[in-house]
Design a protein around this motif. Structure first.
Motif, PDB file in Angstrom:
ATOM      1  N   TYR A  16       0.876  -1.161   0.000  1.00  0.00           N
ATOM      2  CA  TYR A  16       0.000   0.000   0.000  1.00  0.00           C
ATOM      3  C   TYR A  16       0.918   1.216   0.000  1.00  0.00           C
ATOM      4  CZ  TYR A  16      -3.852  -3.112   1.253  1.00  0.00           C
ATOM      5  OH  TYR A  16      -4.797  -4.106   1.258  1.00  0.00           O
ATOM      6  N   PHE A  19       2.799   1.098   3.340  1.00  0.00           N
ATOM      7  CA  PHE A  19       2.966  -0.192   4.022  1.00  0.00           C
ATOM      8  C   PHE A  19       3.317  -1.267   3.017  1.00  0.00           C
ATOM      9  CE2 PHE A  19       1.071  -4.278   5.344  1.00  0.00           C
ATOM     10  CZ  PHE A  19       1.752  -4.474   6.532  1.00  0.00           C
ATOM     11  N   PRO A  39       2.616  -5.619  16.659  1.00  0.00           N
ATOM     12  CA  PRO A  39       1.925  -4.368  16.978  1.00  0.00           C
ATOM     13  C   PRO A  39       0.844  -4.005  15.955  1.00  0.00           C
ATOM     14  CG  PRO A  39       4.208  -3.969  16.302  1.00  0.00           C
ATOM     15  CD  PRO A  39       4.038  -5.440  16.401  1.00  0.00           C
ATOM     16  N   ASN A  40       0.039  -3.010  16.302  1.00  0.00           N
ATOM     17  CA  ASN A  40      -0.989  -2.510  15.379  1.00  0.00           C
ATOM     18  C   ASN A  40      -0.334  -2.171  14.042  1.00  0.00           C
ATOM     19  OD1 ASN A  40      -2.352  -0.751  18.154  1.00  0.00           O
ATOM     20  ND2 ASN A  40      -3.297  -2.484  17.125  1.00  0.00           N
ATOM     21  N   GLY A  41      -1.014  -2.559  12.990  1.00  0.00           N
ATOM     22  CA  GLY A  41      -0.522  -2.199  11.658  1.00  0.00           C
ATOM     23  C   GLY A  41       0.639  -3.044  11.171  1.00  0.00           C
ATOM     24  N   SER A  42       0.903  -4.194  11.809  1.00  0.00           N
ATOM     25  CA  SER A  42       2.046  -5.009  11.367  1.00  0.00           C
ATOM     26  C   SER A  42       1.678  -5.924  10.198  1.00  0.00           C
ATOM     27  CB  SER A  42       2.622  -5.816  12.535  1.00  0.00           C
ATOM     28  OG  SER A  42       1.618  -6.582  13.151  1.00  0.00           O
ATOM     29  N   GLY A  43       0.399  -6.055   9.894  1.00  0.00           N
ATOM     30  CA  GLY A  43       0.021  -6.790   8.682  1.00  0.00           C
ATOM     31  C   GLY A  43      -0.762  -8.071   8.917  1.00  0.00           C
ATOM     32  N   LYS A  44      -1.228  -8.284  10.152  1.00  0.00           N
ATOM     33  CA  LYS A  44      -1.940  -9.536  10.467  1.00  0.00           C
ATOM     34  C   LYS A  44      -3.226  -9.651   9.645  1.00  0.00           C
ATOM     35  CE  LYS A  44      -2.007  -8.315  14.871  1.00  0.00           C
ATOM     36  NZ  LYS A  44      -1.248  -7.036  14.781  1.00  0.00           N
ATOM     37  N   THR A  45      -4.031  -8.592   9.707  1.00  0.00           N
ATOM     38  CA  THR A  45      -5.303  -8.616   8.981  1.00  0.00           C
ATOM     39  C   THR A  45      -5.064  -8.668   7.471  1.00  0.00           C
ATOM     40  OG1 THR A  45      -6.437  -7.462  10.746  1.00  0.00           O
ATOM     41  CG2 THR A  45      -7.442  -7.299   8.574  1.00  0.00           C
ATOM     42  N   THR A  46      -4.073  -7.941   6.992  1.00  0.00           N
ATOM     43  CA  THR A  46      -3.753  -7.959   5.557  1.00  0.00           C
ATOM     44  C   THR A  46      -3.414  -9.378   5.122  1.00  0.00           C
ATOM     45  OG1 THR A  46      -2.904  -5.709   5.769  1.00  0.00           O
ATOM     46  CG2 THR A  46      -2.271  -6.914   3.784  1.00  0.00           C
ATOM     47  N   GLU A 158      -8.510 -11.487  15.866  1.00  0.00           N
ATOM     48  CA  GLU A 158      -8.840 -10.880  17.165  1.00  0.00           C
ATOM     49  C   GLU A 158     -10.262 -11.235  17.612  1.00  0.00           C
ATOM     50  OE1 GLU A 158      -7.640  -6.764  17.661  1.00  0.00           O
ATOM     51  OE2 GLU A 158      -6.202  -7.014  16.038  1.00  0.00           O
ATOM     52  N   HIS A 191      -3.771  -9.797  20.412  1.00  0.00           N
ATOM     53  CA  HIS A 191      -2.914  -8.925  21.221  1.00  0.00           C
ATOM     54  C   HIS A 191      -2.905  -9.415  22.665  1.00  0.00           C
ATOM     55  CE1 HIS A 191      -2.244  -5.982  18.113  1.00  0.00           C
ATOM     56  NE2 HIS A 191      -3.542  -5.919  17.869  1.00  0.00           N
TER      57      HIS A 191
HETATM   58  N1  LIG Z   1      -6.872  -0.711   1.758  1.00  0.00           N
HETATM   59  C1  LIG Z   1      -5.758  -0.188   2.310  1.00  0.00           C
HETATM   60  N2  LIG Z   1      -5.187   0.910   1.773  1.00  0.00           N
HETATM   61  C2  LIG Z   1      -4.060   1.444   2.303  1.00  0.00           C
HETATM   62  N3  LIG Z   1      -3.430   0.953   3.396  1.00  0.00           N
HETATM   63  C3  LIG Z   1      -3.971  -0.140   3.970  1.00  0.00           C
HETATM   64  C4  LIG Z   1      -5.149  -0.770   3.464  1.00  0.00           C
HETATM   65  N4  LIG Z   1      -5.445  -1.833   4.247  1.00  0.00           N
HETATM   66  C5  LIG Z   1      -4.488  -1.871   5.196  1.00  0.00           C
HETATM   67  N5  LIG Z   1      -3.613  -0.859   5.037  1.00  0.00           N
HETATM   68  C6  LIG Z   1      -2.432  -0.588   5.879  1.00  0.00           C
HETATM   69  O1  LIG Z   1      -1.714  -1.778   6.052  1.00  0.00           O
HETATM   70  C7  LIG Z   1      -1.085  -1.785   7.314  1.00  0.00           C
HETATM   71  C8  LIG Z   1      -1.329  -3.114   7.988  1.00  0.00           C
HETATM   72  O2  LIG Z   1      -2.666  -3.170   8.463  1.00  0.00           O
HETATM   73  P1  LIG Z   1      -3.303  -4.479   9.111  1.00  0.00           P
HETATM   74  O3  LIG Z   1      -4.735  -4.165   9.356  1.00  0.00           O
HETATM   75  O4  LIG Z   1      -2.959  -5.646   8.281  1.00  0.00           O
HETATM   76  O5  LIG Z   1      -2.497  -4.564  10.482  1.00  0.00           O
HETATM   77  P2  LIG Z   1      -2.791  -5.460  11.782  1.00  0.00           P
HETATM   78  O6  LIG Z   1      -1.489  -6.091  12.139  1.00  0.00           O
HETATM   79  O7  LIG Z   1      -3.932  -6.363  11.540  1.00  0.00           O
HETATM   80  O8  LIG Z   1      -3.149  -4.329  12.825  1.00  0.00           O
HETATM   81  P3  LIG Z   1      -4.081  -4.354  14.169  1.00  0.00           P
HETATM   82  O9  LIG Z   1      -3.287  -5.077  15.215  1.00  0.00           O
HETATM   83  O10 LIG Z   1      -4.228  -2.898  14.473  1.00  0.00           O
HETATM   84  O11 LIG Z   1      -5.375  -5.024  13.822  1.00  0.00           O
HETATM   85  C9  LIG Z   1      -1.590  -0.587   8.074  1.00  0.00           C
HETATM   86  O12 LIG Z   1      -0.603   0.415   8.048  1.00  0.00           O
HETATM   87  C10 LIG Z   1      -2.815  -0.173   7.289  1.00  0.00           C
HETATM   88  O13 LIG Z   1      -3.019   1.204   7.361  1.00  0.00           O
END
Ligand SMILES: Nc1ncnc2c1ncn2[C@@H]1O[C@H](COP(=O)(O)OP(=O)(O)OP(=O)(O)O)[C@@H](O)[C@H]1O
Length: 302
Positions: A16, A19, A39-46, A158, A191
């Motif tokens: 992205y 990221f 941590p938040n935003g490390s990419g788990k959900t992605t 989560e 978390h």
């Molecule tokens: N559609 C998108 N467009 C731009 N950036 C995105 C998009 N989807 C996710 N991101 C970015 O990708 C990064 C990883 O997000 P992700 O949700 O995978 O993290 P996470 O580890 O699941 O976080 P959390 O613990 O907060 O749930 C973040 O910086 C987020 O802003």
């Protein structure tokens, strides 16, 4: 690429604007519970979104239950239970029993018996309109539906978010029971250290889109140690993660055997040793990653 892994990711990347995930190599064997932490935003959900084919990787290949993503998707998806971070349940119309009915038709391995058991344990009234459920109740419903599918692979993003502590315990018991057959695989992004402690066979640590550690939890607990030594030693011993100089020098290592060997070769005696608790290990991993990133940035002149 034929193999016996439940999930196999090779050279997977997703970018992205600010990221980047990967390049990621990941092989998960059947019958294990893997906790994804970071941590938040490390990419788990992605990562989970890519596994569920909600988003496509820019590069690389993912195999799920023996099928390359993009082929026979419907059949593969029917073998996976998924509790997303923001559940589709948010938008579901109808009553609890109607949503369950819909699920039962869609998933061939659906267990009516399991659903009855879970809806009772999670106090889900079949007649309640889904949109009127509280956030935590929607979470209970999403979890119960995914488990009653009796899937081969259960992906939980989560799942305890918004659950009260009492029902959280029930959920942990259910996940443990679900995984106990040794045939089903569970991925859980969390978390909550207690979830890692109680459930995980493997820990996957993501930081800024990179999978920095993937290790069996028990091996991790065996390998991480704190050593106290009397003499000054050169810093950066093999395995060393952190040190604190004082009357005694305290060294945290992620590989006790190699650090111990290096100390032995340097003729330095360990005066005290201590196991490192799981929450501390995760804390040190996080700190070490931040330090590495800062150092790499300094070298590049960021
Ligand atoms: N559609 C998108 N467009 C731009 N950036 C995105 C998009 N989807 C996710 N991101 C970015 O990708 C990064 C990883 O997000 P992700 O949700 O995978 O993290 P996470 O580890 O699941 O976080 P959390 O613990 O907060 O749930 C973040 O910086 C987020 O802003």
């Amino acid at each position: 690429m034929m193999n016996d892994f439940v999930i196999s990711a090779s050279g997977v990347e997703k970018s992205y604007e600010s990221f980047q995930l990967g390049p990621l190599e990941l092989n998960i064997e059947p019958g294990v519970v893997v906790a994804f932490v970071g941590p938040n935003g490390s990419g788990k959900t992605t990562l989970f979104h890519m596994l569920m084919d909600i988003i496509k990787p820019d590069r690389g290949e993912i195999q799920l239950l023996g099928n390359a993503l993009g082929q026979d998707d419907v059949l593969v998806k029917r073998r996976i239970g998924y509790v997303p971070d923001l559940s589709y349940i948010e938008e579901a119309s109808g009553r609890v029993e109607e949503v369950a009915q819909f699920h039962s038709h869609w998933y061939p391995s659906w267990s009516a018996e399991k659903w009855t058991d879970l809806s009772r344990k999670f106090e889900l009234n079949p007649m309640t309109k889904v949109r009127t459920l509280s956030k935590g109740m929607k979470r209970r419903l999403a979890f119960s539906l995914a488990v009653a599918q009796m899937p081969e692979l259960l992906i939980l993003d989560e799942p305890s978010a918004g659950m009260d502590p009492f029902i959280w315990r029930t959920m942990l018991d259910e996940i443990r029971e679900f995984a106990n057959t040794g045939e089903r695989t569970v991925l859980i992004a969390t978390h909550t250290v207690e979830e890692v402690r109680r459930l995980a066979d493997y820990v996957a640590f993501l930081y800024k889109g990179r999978l920095l550690h993937y290790q069996e939890k028990d091996t991790m607990l065996d390998k991480w140690r704190m050593f106290w030594v009397e003499q000054q030693t050169a810093s950066g011993l093999p395995g060393e993660v952190e040190r604190e100089e004082g009357v005694l020098t305290r060294i945290v290592t992620r590989d006790a055997a190699v650090t111990e060997r290096a100390l032995e070769e340097a003729g330095i005696a360990i005066v005290r040793r201590q196991a490192v608790e799981l929450d501390e290990i995760l804390h040190y991993m996080m700190r070490a990653s931040v330090k590495q990133t800062v150092e790499a940035g300094t070298k590049r002149g960021d």
